[in-house]
Write an enzyme that holds these catalytic residues in place. Structure first.
Site, mmCIF file in Angstrom:
data_model
loop_
_atom_site.group_PDB
_atom_site.id
_atom_site.type_symbol
_atom_site.label_atom_id
_atom_site.label_comp_id
_atom_site.label_asym_id
_atom_site.label_seq_id
_atom_site.Cartn_x
_atom_site.Cartn_y
_atom_site.Cartn_z
ATOM 1 N NE ARG A 10 7.257 5.241 -1.151
ATOM 2 C CZ ARG A 10 6.294 4.367 -1.494
ATOM 3 N NH1 ARG A 10 5.028 4.635 -1.234
ATOM 4 N NH2 ARG A 10 6.601 3.248 -2.094
ATOM 5 C CE1 TYR B 7 1.449 9.745 5.302
ATOM 6 C CE2 TYR B 7 -0.531 9.843 3.959
ATOM 7 C CZ TYR B 7 0.775 9.422 4.145
ATOM 8 O OH TYR B 7 1.410 8.685 3.175
ATOM 9 C CG ASP C 119 2.664 -1.144 -7.790
ATOM 10 O OD1 ASP C 119 1.645 -1.453 -7.141
ATOM 11 O OD2 ASP C 119 3.257 -0.057 -7.646
#
Length: 423
Positions: free
Chosen positions: A110, A230, A309
């Protein structure tokens, strides 16, 4: 692309959705300021997936070469059975996705993705006026005495007026609260363990070496809980998210440190490879309470709009939270970039018309997957597994063909993405 008379936009929130919006608006010629409450811009140490619907947005912003330098490309999406690791369903990604959707399915750290977006926002040589970013700027009030000039007031007393104000400030959005919007936040009953496990010891261990045989995005289905993992940074780290029941709703923005023992115990009795993998989680482990918003089509009030969000927080059970925010950003920029300041309110209503139903469907599909992933062993589980073995094209009732094509975009010039003509 229609030309617009430049006007001012304030984006509250410097996360992935807010920065994608800022960059897309900048490239439409708008003057953008980002207000971020944190003292420094950055992202937590965790992984993120961008399916083709989000990758398409990022590529259209001219980021392909910078993203290729930080991405890891999984070759399959795999679902495994909790007890023995049996593969229930597999869908090929990699080249197949690039050719069918003309956009890739990529994994990132990220922080790496955030750094690319921030760099493109402030790059003085980029198209459009460089984005101005203000940190340590927590929005505490809105002044809308002038309807055409909404003003965010930060905790240092500074007033930030603009022609448009965008609340991209997360699941507990201050902008949403200051608008007096309905409280649609719901505790899911789940919490998520999140951690990064170093790749080197996993590669060296015969029990976990299989993770490196072929890069994959994996979900283990189990009774009452599920596990996602992952690789990112080309195998430097394994990103792990373990979602388990939490019981009573914890207070506030509940995120607390966890331990390796707690993580391993949460998946006791699972395939031995799960314990071998999770026992390597010796770094920082966090437990997050998972909330979502009820589906809500009200994202706009005058010249103030919500994004990501703040208006459609969803459970991470479609890996689509950030991707849907990026779709919001692309549509918002198309609509605002096509009008002058006088047409802002109509443009915001078109943004909601194009995005609210779509994002709402993804919200609901993510919520339904909480059940779909977690059937106890029995008839429903066997029926699910049989269907996935026959045709693995998405969970619940949302197909990947629909989800990964995303919202129709005027900027979707497929040849510009550089994949289809390179078969």
């Amino acid at each position: 692309m229609a030309l617009s008379q430049s006007y001012e936009v304030t984006v509250v929130g410097g996360g992935l959705g807010g920065l994608t919006a800022a960059l897309a608006l900048r490239q439409r010629g708008l003057r953008v300021q980002v207000l971020e409450q944190a003292p420094e811009l950055g992202e937590v140490g965790a992984g993120i997936q961008t399916a083709p619907n989000a990758s398409r947005v990022l590529l259209a912003l001219g980021l392909r070469h910078r993203l290729e330098a930080i991405r890891t490309e999984p070759q399959d999406q795999v679902r495994r059975r909790w007890r023995d690791g049996h593969i229930i369903g597999l869908t090929p990604l990699g080249r197949r996705v690039r050719e069918e959707f003309n956009a890739p399915y990529w994994h990132y750290h990220r922080a790496d993705l955030h750094r690319v977006l921030l760099g493109a926002c402030v790059d003085p040589l980029g198209p459009g006026p460089a984005v101005r970013v203000r940190t340590s700027s927590r929005v505490v009030a809105l002044d809308r005495a002038r309807p055409d000039r909404p003003t965010a007031i930060t905790d240092d007393g500074v007033r930030h007026g603009a022609d448009v104000l965008i609340g991209a400030d997360g699941v507990r959005s201050a902008v949403r609260e200051l608008l007096g919007a309905e409280d649609t936040l719901v505790f899911s009953g789940d919490m998520a363990f999140r951690t990064l496990i170093p790749g080197a010891p996993l590669r060296a261990d015969p029990a976990t070496r299989f993770l490196f045989d072929r890069y994959q995005s994996t979900i283990w289905y189990g009774p009452g809980r599920h596990l996602v993992h992952y690789l990112i940074r080309e195998g430097e780290w394994l990103n792990v998210v373990g979602c388990v029941p939490c019981g009573e709703e914890p207070p506030g923005e509940w995120a607390v440190d966890g331990t390796t023992e707690e993580l391993v115990d949460a998946f006791a009795g699972w395939d031995d490879r799960v314990a071998a993998m999770l026992s390597r989680a010796t770094g920082h482990i966090t437990r997050f309470a998972l909330h979502y918003r009820r589906r809500d089509p009200v994202w706009v009030d005058g010249r103030v709009a919500l994004l990501g969000d703040a208006c459609h927080a969803m459970l991470p059970y479609q890996a689509q939270g950030a991707s849907q925010a990026m779709e919001d950003a692309a549509v918002l920029a198309e609509e605002l970039g096509a009008v002058t300041a006088g047409g802002v309110e109509e443009a915001l209503h078109r943004y909601v018309a194009r995005r609210a139903q779509h994002a709402g469907m993804v919200q609901e599909a993510s919520l339904r997957n909480r059940t779909f992933y977690r059937y106890p062993d029995g008839p429903a589980q066997r029926d699910r597994d049989a269907k996935l073995a026959e045709r693995f094209d998405g969970e619940s009732d949302v197909s990947y063909d629909w989800l990964w094509r995303g919202s129709p975009l005027d900027t979707a010039d497929e040849e510009a993405f550089g994949y289809r003509h390179r078969r």
